[in-house]
Design a protein around this motif. Structure first.
Motif, PDB file in Angstrom:
ATOM      1  N   PRO A 142       0.824  -1.220   0.000  1.00 39.09           N
ATOM      2  CA  PRO A 142       0.000   0.000   0.000  1.00 39.09           C
ATOM      3  C   PRO A 142       0.853   1.262   0.000  1.00 39.09           C
ATOM      4  CG  PRO A 142      -0.044  -1.036   2.150  1.00 39.09           C
ATOM      5  CD  PRO A 142       0.666  -1.995   1.245  1.00 39.09           C
ATOM      6  N   ALA A 143       0.334   2.312  -0.641  1.00 38.27           N
ATOM      7  CA  ALA A 143       1.068   3.579  -0.708  1.00 38.27           C
ATOM      8  C   ALA A 143       1.088   4.279   0.649  1.00 38.27           C
ATOM      9  CB  ALA A 143       0.435   4.483  -1.760  1.00 38.27           C
ATOM     10  N   TYR A 144       0.018   4.169   1.400  1.00 35.21           N
ATOM     11  CA  TYR A 144      -0.180   4.847   2.680  1.00 35.21           C
ATOM     12  C   TYR A 144      -0.276   6.368   2.494  1.00 35.21           C
ATOM     13  CZ  TYR A 144       0.557   0.511   5.222  1.00 35.21           C
ATOM     14  OH  TYR A 144       0.431  -0.760   5.701  1.00 35.21           O
ATOM     15  N   PRO A 145      -1.183   6.989   3.232  1.00 35.06           N
ATOM     16  CA  PRO A 145      -1.430   8.422   3.034  1.00 35.06           C
ATOM     17  C   PRO A 145      -0.350   9.322   3.616  1.00 35.06           C
ATOM     18  CG  PRO A 145      -2.859   7.548   4.743  1.00 35.06           C
ATOM     19  CD  PRO A 145      -2.173   6.377   4.143  1.00 35.06           C
ATOM     20  N   GLN A 146       0.408   8.836   4.603  1.00 29.16           N
ATOM     21  CA  GLN A 146       1.415   9.665   5.261  1.00 29.16           C
ATOM     22  C   GLN A 146       2.687   8.851   5.446  1.00 29.16           C
ATOM     23  OE1 GLN A 146      -0.733  10.867   8.780  1.00 29.16           O
ATOM     24  NE2 GLN A 146      -1.528  12.713   7.796  1.00 29.16           N
ATOM     25  N   PRO A 147       3.818   9.494   5.743  1.00 34.27           N
ATOM     26  CA  PRO A 147       5.077   8.755   5.867  1.00 34.27           C
ATOM     27  C   PRO A 147       4.989   7.659   6.926  1.00 34.27           C
ATOM     28  CG  PRO A 147       5.497  11.112   5.746  1.00 34.27           C
ATOM     29  CD  PRO A 147       4.021  10.957   5.870  1.00 34.27           C
ATOM     30  N   LEU A 148       5.555   6.508   6.599  1.00 29.12           N
ATOM     31  CA  LEU A 148       5.564   5.392   7.535  1.00 29.12           C
ATOM     32  C   LEU A 148       6.590   5.638   8.634  1.00 29.12           C
ATOM     33  CD1 LEU A 148       5.359   2.506   4.934  1.00 29.12           C
ATOM     34  CD2 LEU A 148       3.588   3.137   6.580  1.00 29.12           C
ATOM     35  N   SER A 149       6.272   5.163   9.827  1.00 28.13           N
ATOM     36  CA  SER A 149       7.175   5.334  10.961  1.00 28.13           C
ATOM     37  C   SER A 149       8.390   4.420  10.820  1.00 28.13           C
ATOM     38  CB  SER A 149       6.449   5.016  12.259  1.00 28.13           C
ATOM     39  OG  SER A 149       6.142   3.629  12.321  1.00 28.13           O
ATOM     40  N   THR A 150       9.464   4.762  11.510  1.00 30.28           N
ATOM     41  CA  THR A 150      10.649   3.914  11.534  1.00 30.28           C
ATOM     42  C   THR A 150      10.308   2.535  12.092  1.00 30.28           C
ATOM     43  OG1 THR A 150      12.081   5.839  11.803  1.00 30.28           O
ATOM     44  CG2 THR A 150      12.982   3.694  12.453  1.00 30.28           C
ATOM     45  N   ARG A 151       9.448   2.510  13.109  1.00 32.26           N
ATOM     46  CA  ARG A 151       9.054   1.228  13.701  1.00 32.26           C
ATOM     47  C   ARG A 151       8.330   0.353  12.685  1.00 32.26           C
ATOM     48  NH1 ARG A 151       5.539   0.498  19.296  1.00 32.26           N
ATOM     49  NH2 ARG A 151       5.604  -1.791  19.348  1.00 32.26           N
ATOM     50  N   MET A 152       7.418   0.949  11.916  1.00 33.29           N
ATOM     51  CA  MET A 152       6.683   0.182  10.906  1.00 33.29           C
ATOM     52  C   MET A 152       7.636  -0.357   9.848  1.00 33.29           C
ATOM     53  SD  MET A 152       3.666  -0.788   9.738  1.00 33.29           S
ATOM     54  CE  MET A 152       2.788  -1.208   8.220  1.00 33.29           C
ATOM     55  N   LEU A 153       8.538   0.490   9.351  1.00 30.94           N
ATOM     56  CA  LEU A 153       9.470   0.066   8.305  1.00 30.94           C
ATOM     57  C   LEU A 153      10.436  -0.998   8.823  1.00 30.94           C
ATOM     58  CD1 LEU A 153      10.179   3.536   6.686  1.00 30.94           C
ATOM     59  CD2 LEU A 153       8.913   1.629   5.649  1.00 30.94           C
ATOM     60  N   THR A 154      10.878  -0.863  10.069  1.00 30.79           N
ATOM     61  CA  THR A 154      11.757  -1.871  10.651  1.00 30.79           C
ATOM     62  C   THR A 154      11.052  -3.218  10.742  1.00 30.79           C
ATOM     63  OG1 THR A 154      12.950  -0.203  11.929  1.00 30.79           O
ATOM     64  CG2 THR A 154      13.123  -2.480  12.684  1.00 30.79           C
ATOM     65  N   GLY A 155       9.787  -3.198  11.141  1.00 34.26           N
ATOM     66  CA  GLY A 155       9.013  -4.431  11.217  1.00 34.26           C
ATOM     67  C   GLY A 155       8.808  -5.062   9.851  1.00 34.26           C
ATOM     68  N   MET A 156       8.557  -4.239   8.842  1.00 32.52           N
ATOM     69  CA  MET A 156       8.381  -4.768   7.493  1.00 32.52           C
ATOM     70  C   MET A 156       9.677  -5.385   6.983  1.00 32.52           C
ATOM     71  SD  MET A 156       5.944  -1.823   5.793  1.00 32.52           S
ATOM     72  CE  MET A 156       5.661  -2.711   4.272  1.00 32.52           C
ATOM     73  N   ALA A 157      10.796  -4.690   7.214  1.00 34.31           N
ATOM     74  CA  ALA A 157      12.083  -5.220   6.765  1.00 34.31           C
ATOM     75  C   ALA A 157      12.361  -6.565   7.424  1.00 34.31           C
ATOM     76  CB  ALA A 157      13.194  -4.217   7.064  1.00 34.31           C
ATOM     77  N   GLU A 158      12.063  -6.678   8.727  1.00 33.23           N
ATOM     78  CA  GLU A 158      12.275  -7.938   9.424  1.00 33.23           C
ATOM     79  C   GLU A 158      11.378  -9.034   8.862  1.00 33.23           C
ATOM     80  OE1 GLU A 158      11.978  -9.899  13.911  1.00 33.23           O
ATOM     81  OE2 GLU A 158      11.778  -7.718  13.658  1.00 33.23           O
ATOM     82  N   ALA A 159      10.152  -8.673   8.474  1.00 30.49           N
ATOM     83  CA  ALA A 159       9.233  -9.652   7.898  1.00 30.49           C
ATOM     84  C   ALA A 159       9.802 -10.238   6.614  1.00 30.49           C
ATOM     85  CB  ALA A 159       7.870  -9.005   7.636  1.00 30.49           C
ATOM     86  N   PHE A 160      10.334  -9.416   5.766  1.00 30.90           N
ATOM     87  CA  PHE A 160      10.913  -9.905   4.514  1.00 30.90           C
ATOM     88  C   PHE A 160      12.126 -10.802   4.791  1.00 30.90           C
ATOM     89  CE2 PHE A 160       8.319  -6.564   2.633  1.00 30.90           C
ATOM     90  CZ  PHE A 160       7.944  -7.133   1.433  1.00 30.90           C
ATOM     91  N   ARG A 161      12.950 -10.406   5.752  1.00 35.09           N
ATOM     92  CA  ARG A 161      14.123 -11.228   6.082  1.00 35.09           C
ATOM     93  C   ARG A 161      13.683 -12.589   6.630  1.00 35.09           C
ATOM     94  NH1 ARG A 161      16.190  -6.231   8.059  1.00 35.09           N
ATOM     95  NH2 ARG A 161      15.571  -6.793  10.196  1.00 35.09           N
ATOM     96  N   LYS A 162      12.669 -12.589   7.489  1.00 39.38           N
ATOM     97  CA  LYS A 162      12.171 -13.842   8.048  1.00 39.38           C
ATOM     98  C   LYS A 162      11.678 -14.775   6.946  1.00 39.38           C
ATOM     99  CE  LYS A 162       9.417 -14.146  11.571  1.00 39.38           C
ATOM    100  NZ  LYS A 162       8.282 -13.887  12.508  1.00 39.38           N
ATOM    101  N   ILE A 163      10.925 -14.217   6.022  1.00 44.15           N
ATOM    102  CA  ILE A 163      10.346 -15.051   4.972  1.00 44.15           C
ATOM    103  C   ILE A 163      11.435 -15.589   4.047  1.00 44.15           C
ATOM    104  CG2 ILE A 163       8.794 -15.043   2.983  1.00 44.15           C
ATOM    105  CD1 ILE A 163       7.118 -12.980   4.634  1.00 44.15           C
ATOM    106  N   ALA A 164      12.422 -14.746   3.723  1.00 43.85           N
ATOM    107  CA  ALA A 164      13.538 -15.220   2.892  1.00 43.85           C
ATOM    108  C   ALA A 164      14.284 -16.349   3.606  1.00 43.85           C
ATOM    109  CB  ALA A 164      14.475 -14.060   2.564  1.00 43.85           C
ATOM    110  N   ALA A 165      14.509 -16.198   4.911  1.00 46.71           N
ATOM    111  CA  ALA A 165      15.224 -17.222   5.674  1.00 46.71           C
ATOM    112  C   ALA A 165      14.402 -18.496   5.812  1.00 46.71           C
ATOM    113  CB  ALA A 165      15.597 -16.679   7.054  1.00 46.71           C
ATOM    114  N   GLY A 166      13.078 -18.360   5.843  1.00 42.30           N
ATOM    115  CA  GLY A 166      12.197 -19.513   6.023  1.00 42.30           C
ATOM    116  C   GLY A 166      11.610 -20.053   4.740  1.00 42.30           C
ATOM    117  N   ALA A 167      12.166 -19.641   3.593  1.00 42.68           N
ATOM    118  CA  ALA A 167      11.577 -20.028   2.314  1.00 42.68           C
ATOM    119  C   ALA A 167      11.564 -21.542   2.116  1.00 42.68           C
ATOM    120  CB  ALA A 167      12.327 -19.347   1.171  1.00 42.68           C
TER     121      ALA A 167
END
Length: 425
Positions: free
Chosen positions: A388-413
């Motif tokens: 999603p584009a999101y209407p306002q800038p994403l927080s550092t906490r949100m982006l950090t969580g998203m980055a971790e999600a991608f790393r987890k999925i790559a590691a658990g592929a």
């Protein structure tokens, strides 16, 4: 690395980002309320809030004519009517677009000829358009899909070579620019949607812009009869009919225009916020094995920020299906989605001779399409996914969580692949 959430682990994104859109300020509320209190709830000619909104589009796009309409679909119908389509005419159109880009062509008694998609953006493929040109081809419509503008320099060179009118569907691309020029400034006529999900939102509404007097006046005649058409129509062939008009009411509601004025004034801020989010997404995907950022062609000066749409290659993930990848992301709290609409050539209207339409002619000799006829659009739908584009800038906490999600999925592929194979056995 912790357990994947899809297998019972803790999600990495625990607090969803704010997704309310449009952003309505107190000034927006006051403007709408003031218009209602003074009785500006309908109009005849271009006046009040509607005239102000039209003026903002004219100024921003440096076009002499802007015409507010009741929807983006009405703006597109007005555009096709404005260029004077006639029975037997053909219009090149993208197969991968919203139905409103194409169906008004049929309502103008002309025939849409569907063109395949670019494999990276989903936009109309100008190279493929070449093989669809016939002696009946009169125009081409391009959609700036998901905010990624079509290369208008290429599109215009193609159109000039074949003597075609160009209609721009800018519904998903307010403020986007290609080769330094905003969308809506290069075609013969352009249409914008102001529906509630768009970057300039009226709730419901649309806008037609053009520099062609005849196109504008024909559009006025179609949907803005009586006071406005009598006042603004001066083309000799149209003047005798200006009072009666051509019978449709495509006027925008003034309160919708009042809401959209503030959205238009903040458009550049919205574009900057979304650009920041897209840059963050780019970095996250670059850091994830097997993924790449959403494509952006070299001619793009500014993306419209409507949707962030990368491509998924299952080969890069050892054959892991896209659906499983998306399910794993969503379990981690990342609101990823996939396209749900088929390319138009896969819809019954374009694959069956019988359409159910009896009130205006549908070319009985038009092409009927089958699966595989426009293969790149079908592959695009199979490979595209969205953040999603999101209407306002994403927080550092949100982006950090998203980055971790991608790393987890790559590691658990590998575990995801084993689970998928076991479920299918």
């Amino acid at each position: 690395m912790s357990e994947l959430a899809i297998f019972g682990g803790e999600p990495t994104v625990r607090e969803p980002a704010r997704t309310v859109w449009p952003v309505v300020s107190e000034a927006d509320v006051a403007r709408v309320a003031d218009a209602a209190r003074r009785g500006e709830i309908s109009y005849d000619a271009s006046e009040g809030m509607v005239a102000e909104l039209e003026g903002l589009f004219e100024t921003r796009l440096d076009r002499p004519y802007a015409l507010a309409t009741s929807s983006g679909t009405a703006a597109l119908h007005s555009a096709f009517f404005g260029i004077g389509l006639a029975p037997g005419d053909e219009v090149l159109a993208p197969t991968y677009t919203y139905l409103a880009t194409v169906m008004p062509i049929v309502a103008c008694n002309a025939t849409p000829v569907l063109v395949d998609a670019e494999p990276d953006t989903g936009n109309i493929d100008i190279d493929d358009a070449e093989r669809h040109v016939t002696s009946r081809t009169r125009a081409m419509v391009v959609t700036h899909l998901s905010g990624h503008p079509v290369d208008m320099e290429r599109a215009l060179r193609f159109a000039r070579r074949h003597g075609l009118k160009v209609v721009e569907d800018c519904s998903q691309a307010h403020g986007a620019a290609t080769s330094g020029a905003e969308v809506g400034t290069r075609g013969d006529v352009a249409a914008f949607s102001l529906q509630g999900r768009k970057l300039v939102a009226a709730g419901e509404g649309g806008m037609l812009v053009t520099s062609d007097t005849t196109v504008y006046e024909r559009a006025v005649m179609l949907g803005h009869f009586a006071a406005r058409s009598e006042t603004e129509v001066s083309t000799p062939d149209l003047v005798p009919f200006a009072k009666l008009g051509y019978g449709l009411n495509y006027r925008m509601h003034p309160l919708g225009a009042a809401l959209a004025i503030g959205q238009m004034e903040r458009l550049d801020q919205y574009l900057e916020w979304r650009a920041d989010n897209f840059r963050a997404y780019d970095q996250i995907l670059r850091d994830t094995p097997g993924l790449a950022p959403a494509p952006r062609q070299d001619h793009v000066s500014r993306h419209g920020g409507y949707s962030y749409q990368p491509l998924y290659d299952p080969a890069q993930w050892g054959g892991l299906p896209r659906s499983v990848f998306i399910d794993a992301l969503r379990a981690e709290g990342v609101p990823a989605t996939v396209p749900t609409s088929l390319p138009l050539h896969r819809e019954p209207f374009f694959s069956r001779a019988e359409t159910g339409i009896t009130t205006y002619p549908v070319d009985p000799d038009r092409r009927l399409y089958r699966a595989g006829d426009l293969p790149r659009s079908e592959e695009y739908v199979r490979s595209a996914w969205r953040l999603p584009a999101y209407p306002q800038p994403l927080s550092t906490r949100m982006l950090t969580g998203m980055a971790e999600a991608f790393r987890k999925i790559a590691a658990g592929a590998e575990r995801l692949r084993r689970h998928t194979r076991a479920a299918a056995a």
